[in-house]
Design a protein around this motif. Structure first.
Motif, PDB file in Angstrom:
ATOM      1  N   MET A 132       8.214  77.854  -6.296  1.00  0.00           N
ATOM      2  CA  MET A 132       8.672  79.189  -6.668  1.00  0.00           C
ATOM      3  C   MET A 132       7.906  79.661  -7.905  1.00  0.00           C
ATOM      4  O   MET A 132       8.120  79.189  -9.016  1.00  0.00           O
ATOM      5  CB  MET A 132      10.180  79.205  -6.945  1.00  0.00           C
ATOM      6  CG  MET A 132      10.713  80.580  -7.338  1.00  0.00           C
ATOM      7  SD  MET A 132      12.515  80.640  -7.481  1.00  0.00           S
ATOM      8  CE  MET A 132      12.956  80.733  -5.740  1.00  0.00           C
ATOM      9  N   PHE A 133       6.998  80.593  -7.678  1.00  0.00           N
ATOM     10  CA  PHE A 133       6.258  81.179  -8.782  1.00  0.00           C
ATOM     11  C   PHE A 133       7.121  82.220  -9.491  1.00  0.00           C
ATOM     12  O   PHE A 133       7.922  82.914  -8.859  1.00  0.00           O
ATOM     13  CB  PHE A 133       4.979  81.840  -8.268  1.00  0.00           C
ATOM     14  CG  PHE A 133       3.901  80.867  -7.880  1.00  0.00           C
ATOM     15  CD1 PHE A 133       3.086  80.302  -8.845  1.00  0.00           C
ATOM     16  CD2 PHE A 133       3.712  80.505  -6.550  1.00  0.00           C
ATOM     17  CE1 PHE A 133       2.085  79.401  -8.494  1.00  0.00           C
ATOM     18  CE2 PHE A 133       2.727  79.601  -6.188  1.00  0.00           C
ATOM     19  CZ  PHE A 133       1.907  79.045  -7.163  1.00  0.00           C
ATOM     20  N   ASP A 134       6.931  82.337 -10.797  1.00  0.00           N
ATOM     21  CA  ASP A 134       7.616  83.397 -11.535  1.00  0.00           C
ATOM     22  C   ASP A 134       7.012  84.750 -11.200  1.00  0.00           C
ATOM     23  O   ASP A 134       7.714  85.757 -11.161  1.00  0.00           O
ATOM     24  CB  ASP A 134       7.524  83.134 -13.035  1.00  0.00           C
ATOM     25  CG  ASP A 134       8.242  81.853 -13.429  1.00  0.00           C
ATOM     26  OD1 ASP A 134       9.449  81.759 -13.168  1.00  0.00           O
ATOM     27  OD2 ASP A 134       7.588  80.941 -13.975  1.00  0.00           O
ATOM     28  N   LEU A 135       5.693  84.759 -10.961  1.00  0.00           N
ATOM     29  CA  LEU A 135       5.016  86.001 -10.593  1.00  0.00           C
ATOM     30  C   LEU A 135       3.819  85.672  -9.714  1.00  0.00           C
ATOM     31  O   LEU A 135       3.047  84.759 -10.018  1.00  0.00           O
ATOM     32  CB  LEU A 135       4.542  86.754 -11.845  1.00  0.00           C
ATOM     33  CG  LEU A 135       3.771  88.053 -11.622  1.00  0.00           C
ATOM     34  CD1 LEU A 135       4.629  89.081 -10.897  1.00  0.00           C
ATOM     35  CD2 LEU A 135       3.276  88.634 -12.956  1.00  0.00           C
ATOM     36  N   PHE A 136       3.687  86.428  -8.632  1.00  0.00           N
ATOM     37  CA  PHE A 136       2.557  86.264  -7.711  1.00  0.00           C
ATOM     38  C   PHE A 136       1.806  87.588  -7.696  1.00  0.00           C
ATOM     39  O   PHE A 136       2.348  88.621  -7.281  1.00  0.00           O
ATOM     40  CB  PHE A 136       3.067  85.928  -6.307  1.00  0.00           C
ATOM     41  CG  PHE A 136       2.121  85.112  -5.476  1.00  0.00           C
ATOM     42  CD1 PHE A 136       2.385  83.788  -5.174  1.00  0.00           C
ATOM     43  CD2 PHE A 136       0.943  85.674  -4.997  1.00  0.00           C
ATOM     44  CE1 PHE A 136       1.506  83.035  -4.411  1.00  0.00           C
ATOM     45  CE2 PHE A 136       0.061  84.938  -4.237  1.00  0.00           C
ATOM     46  CZ  PHE A 136       0.346  83.606  -3.936  1.00  0.00           C
ATOM     47  N   LEU A 137       0.562  87.574  -8.166  1.00  0.00           N
ATOM     48  CA  LEU A 137      -0.244  88.792  -8.251  1.00  0.00           C
ATOM     49  C   LEU A 137      -1.289  88.822  -7.145  1.00  0.00           C
ATOM     50  O   LEU A 137      -2.044  87.866  -6.965  1.00  0.00           O
ATOM     51  CB  LEU A 137      -0.956  88.865  -9.604  1.00  0.00           C
ATOM     52  CG  LEU A 137      -0.102  89.168 -10.835  1.00  0.00           C
ATOM     53  CD1 LEU A 137      -0.962  89.132 -12.090  1.00  0.00           C
ATOM     54  CD2 LEU A 137       0.582  90.520 -10.715  1.00  0.00           C
ATOM     55  N   LEU A 138      -1.334  89.940  -6.429  1.00  0.00           N
ATOM     56  CA  LEU A 138      -2.240  90.085  -5.293  1.00  0.00           C
ATOM     57  C   LEU A 138      -2.965  91.425  -5.330  1.00  0.00           C
ATOM     58  O   LEU A 138      -2.434  92.415  -5.852  1.00  0.00           O
ATOM     59  CB  LEU A 138      -1.457  90.002  -3.978  1.00  0.00           C
ATOM     60  CG  LEU A 138      -0.858  88.644  -3.605  1.00  0.00           C
ATOM     61  CD1 LEU A 138       0.239  88.824  -2.559  1.00  0.00           C
ATOM     62  CD2 LEU A 138      -1.940  87.706  -3.089  1.00  0.00           C
ATOM     63  N   GLY A 139      -4.141  91.445  -4.748  1.00  0.00           N
ATOM     64  CA  GLY A 139      -4.809  92.697  -4.453  1.00  0.00           C
ATOM     65  C   GLY A 139      -4.638  92.970  -2.965  1.00  0.00           C
ATOM     66  O   GLY A 139      -3.897  92.281  -2.266  1.00  0.00           O
ATOM     67  N   CYS A 140      -5.312  93.986  -2.489  1.00  0.00           N
ATOM     68  CA  CYS A 140      -5.327  94.267  -1.052  1.00  0.00           C
ATOM     69  C   CYS A 140      -6.677  94.874  -0.710  1.00  0.00           C
ATOM     70  O   CYS A 140      -7.062  95.912  -1.251  1.00  0.00           O
ATOM     71  CB  CYS A 140      -4.202  95.224  -0.667  1.00  0.00           C
ATOM     72  SG  CYS A 140      -4.105  95.553   1.106  1.00  0.00           S
ATOM     73  N   ILE A 196       2.355  81.312 -12.675  1.00  0.00           N
ATOM     74  CA  ILE A 196       1.810  82.542 -12.110  1.00  0.00           C
ATOM     75  C   ILE A 196       0.681  82.212 -11.148  1.00  0.00           C
ATOM     76  O   ILE A 196      -0.092  81.280 -11.376  1.00  0.00           O
ATOM     77  CB  ILE A 196       1.309  83.473 -13.237  1.00  0.00           C
ATOM     78  CG1 ILE A 196       0.762  84.793 -12.665  1.00  0.00           C
ATOM     79  CG2 ILE A 196       0.282  82.783 -14.124  1.00  0.00           C
ATOM     80  CD1 ILE A 196       0.430  85.828 -13.738  1.00  0.00           C
ATOM     81  N   ALA A 197       0.626  82.952 -10.049  1.00  0.00           N
ATOM     82  CA  ALA A 197      -0.475  82.826  -9.089  1.00  0.00           C
ATOM     83  C   ALA A 197      -1.251  84.133  -9.083  1.00  0.00           C
ATOM     84  O   ALA A 197      -0.659  85.219  -9.093  1.00  0.00           O
ATOM     85  CB  ALA A 197       0.057  82.533  -7.688  1.00  0.00           C
ATOM     86  N   ILE A 198      -2.575  84.031  -9.082  1.00  0.00           N
ATOM     87  CA  ILE A 198      -3.405  85.228  -9.057  1.00  0.00           C
ATOM     88  C   ILE A 198      -4.465  85.097  -7.967  1.00  0.00           C
ATOM     89  O   ILE A 198      -4.894  84.004  -7.633  1.00  0.00           O
ATOM     90  CB  ILE A 198      -4.091  85.494 -10.420  1.00  0.00           C
ATOM     91  CG1 ILE A 198      -5.027  84.335 -10.779  1.00  0.00           C
ATOM     92  CG2 ILE A 198      -3.056  85.703 -11.507  1.00  0.00           C
ATOM     93  CD1 ILE A 198      -5.823  84.582 -12.045  1.00  0.00           C
ATOM     94  N   SER A 199      -4.829  86.234  -7.412  1.00  0.00           N
ATOM     95  CA  SER A 199      -5.935  86.256  -6.447  1.00  0.00           C
ATOM     96  C   SER A 199      -7.178  86.748  -7.176  1.00  0.00           C
ATOM     97  O   SER A 199      -7.182  86.904  -8.398  1.00  0.00           O
ATOM     98  CB  SER A 199      -5.599  87.141  -5.246  1.00  0.00           C
ATOM     99  OG  SER A 199      -5.303  88.454  -5.659  1.00  0.00           O
ATOM    100  N   GLY A 200      -8.237  87.009  -6.438  1.00  0.00           N
ATOM    101  CA  GLY A 200      -9.494  87.394  -7.084  1.00  0.00           C
ATOM    102  C   GLY A 200      -9.826  88.855  -6.876  1.00  0.00           C
ATOM    103  O   GLY A 200      -8.955  89.717  -6.826  1.00  0.00           O
ATOM    104  N   GLY A 201     -11.113  89.122  -6.711  1.00  0.00           N
ATOM    105  CA  GLY A 201     -11.565  90.487  -6.474  1.00  0.00           C
ATOM    106  C   GLY A 201     -11.333  91.396  -7.661  1.00  0.00           C
ATOM    107  O   GLY A 201     -11.411  90.986  -8.825  1.00  0.00           O
ATOM    108  N   SER A 202     -10.994  92.645  -7.394  1.00  0.00           N
ATOM    109  CA  SER A 202     -10.835  93.638  -8.453  1.00  0.00           C
ATOM    110  C   SER A 202      -9.641  93.348  -9.353  1.00  0.00           C
ATOM    111  O   SER A 202      -9.565  93.857 -10.475  1.00  0.00           O
ATOM    112  CB  SER A 202     -10.697  95.037  -7.840  1.00  0.00           C
ATOM    113  OG  SER A 202      -9.578  95.102  -6.975  1.00  0.00           O
ATOM    114  N   LEU A 203      -8.694  92.525  -8.882  1.00  0.00           N
ATOM    115  CA  LEU A 203      -7.538  92.178  -9.709  1.00  0.00           C
ATOM    116  C   LEU A 203      -7.973  91.522 -11.020  1.00  0.00           C
ATOM    117  O   LEU A 203      -7.373  91.761 -12.075  1.00  0.00           O
ATOM    118  CB  LEU A 203      -6.602  91.240  -8.942  1.00  0.00           C
ATOM    119  CG  LEU A 203      -5.428  90.671  -9.736  1.00  0.00           C
ATOM    120  CD1 LEU A 203      -4.469  91.775 -10.161  1.00  0.00           C
ATOM    121  CD2 LEU A 203      -4.690  89.610  -8.927  1.00  0.00           C
TER     122      LEU A 203
END
Length: 338
Positions: free
Chosen positions: A211-219, A109-116
């Motif tokens: 290939m990530f199983d899940l990529f989580l992003l904010g905007c 899994i990949a995650i970004s920062g901020g409010s996420l």
């Protein structure tokens, strides 16, 4: 750019967003782990003479460099056959032992920062069905600041999520962050993190993209995702690099690194998590004016059919988009719908 409409799940409250995102993460986790685990149990490696020969055994070569006469070759062939049979049996056992070790299945899994991060804090830590010991966590981007800074994605994740996991009960995830000693050199830091990705996804095999199983992003309100900013440098057009340096960013910490658009779009699933009225104008542009080419619109197009948005009502104010109700899927959730 054509119009690709992603799934947009709408929620009344922040807590509803957090609960649904957590459920979707667990769903992605279970999809990533279940099928492969059952398949591995049924697979048996086959042994061929080629695998033995490749270990360096040439059964027809004369011993000690001596040339044998015809009669000697006949008797020698019999003993050689017996010896060779024993050798093959031993080599086959060694080869089987090597091949029997299946590669451990991980949830990547990949995650970004901020409010996420706060969303994940609210949602994930309440779950009892997260297999943390099977997780490989990477970061979609990183601000090049010390980990103790509140601007550090890894630092924030560590304090709000990772340090709060009951590791004795659920195990410890593998976490792959940047080399903190390289934060003064964006290019070197990006290169080093790309090597981390190569090791984690490619190993000895050649792969074009991870290939990530899940990529989580904010905007963000200005439209940037990860550390890919609209109309800034050439990062949105990068096709080959897995990780790029970002210098003199238009907002926030000046120097950063970011995974690229091809990496994001190559994921099994991509999810955006957005909340707050301040995001409504940019969400309106993303959903109604995809031809503007904002980073999120590019991902909606490039990963069409694999993109989901989890958005609260405030962020969808005056946005014309088809909203869906999220149906909880996994044990450990409230099993309700919003």
């Amino acid at each position: 750019m054509t119009t690709c409409v992603p799934k947009v799940f709408a929620f009344h409250e922040f807590s509803d967003v957090a609960e649904a995102v957590a459920d979707y993460v667990v769903y992605a986790q279970n999809i990533a782990l279940r099928p492969k685990e059952s398949n591995n149990n049924s697979k048996r490696p086959s042994i061929s003479s080629t695998s033995v020969v490749n270990n360096g055994n040439n059964l027809n070569a004369p011993m000690d460099g001596l040339s044998l006469d015809k009669s000697s070759r006949s008797s020698s062939r019999s003993s050689s056959t017996t010896s060779a049979s024993t050798s093959i049996s031993h080599q086959s056992t060694v080869t089987v032992n090597k091949l029997k070790r299946p590669k451990e299945i991980r949830f990547k899994i990949a995650i970004s920062g901020g409010s996420l991060i706060q969303v994940l804090h609210e949602g994930l830590l309440k779950r009892t069905d997260i297999r943390w010991d099977k997780w490989d966590i990477y970061f979609a981007d990183e601000r090049l600041v010390p980990f103790e800074s509140s601007e550090s994605n890894y630092g924030q994740s560590k304090r709000k999520i990772l340090d709060l996991i009951d590791t004795e009960k659920y195990g410890t995830p593998n976490v792959f962050h940047i080399d903190e000693s390289l934060i003064d050199d964006p290019q070197e830091c990006a290169d080093a993190y790309e090597k981390v990705l190569i090791k984690g996804f490619a190993g000895r095999d050649s792969v074009k993209l991870p290939m990530f199983d899940l990529f989580l992003l904010g905007c963000a309100p200005d439209g940037h995702i990860a550390s890919l900013f609209p109309n800034f440098q050439d990062n949105l057009r990068e096709k080959y690099a897995w990780v790029v340096p970002v210098e003199n960013a238009p907002s926030g910490p000046s120097n950063r690194i970011s995974l690229t658009i091809p990496i994001i779009c190559h994921s099994h699933r991509v999810s955006f998590v957005v909340e707050g009225a301040v995001k409504a104008p940019i969400i309106k542009t993303i959903m109604e004016r995809p031809e503007k080419g904002l980073p999120s619109s590019i991902v909606n197009e490039g990963a069409a059919g694999r993109v989901s948005w989890f958005v609260d009502d405030d962020a969808l104010n005056d946005v014309f988009v088809l909203k869906k109700k999220y149906k909880f899927r996994e044990v450990g959730s409230s099993n309700t719908t919003t």
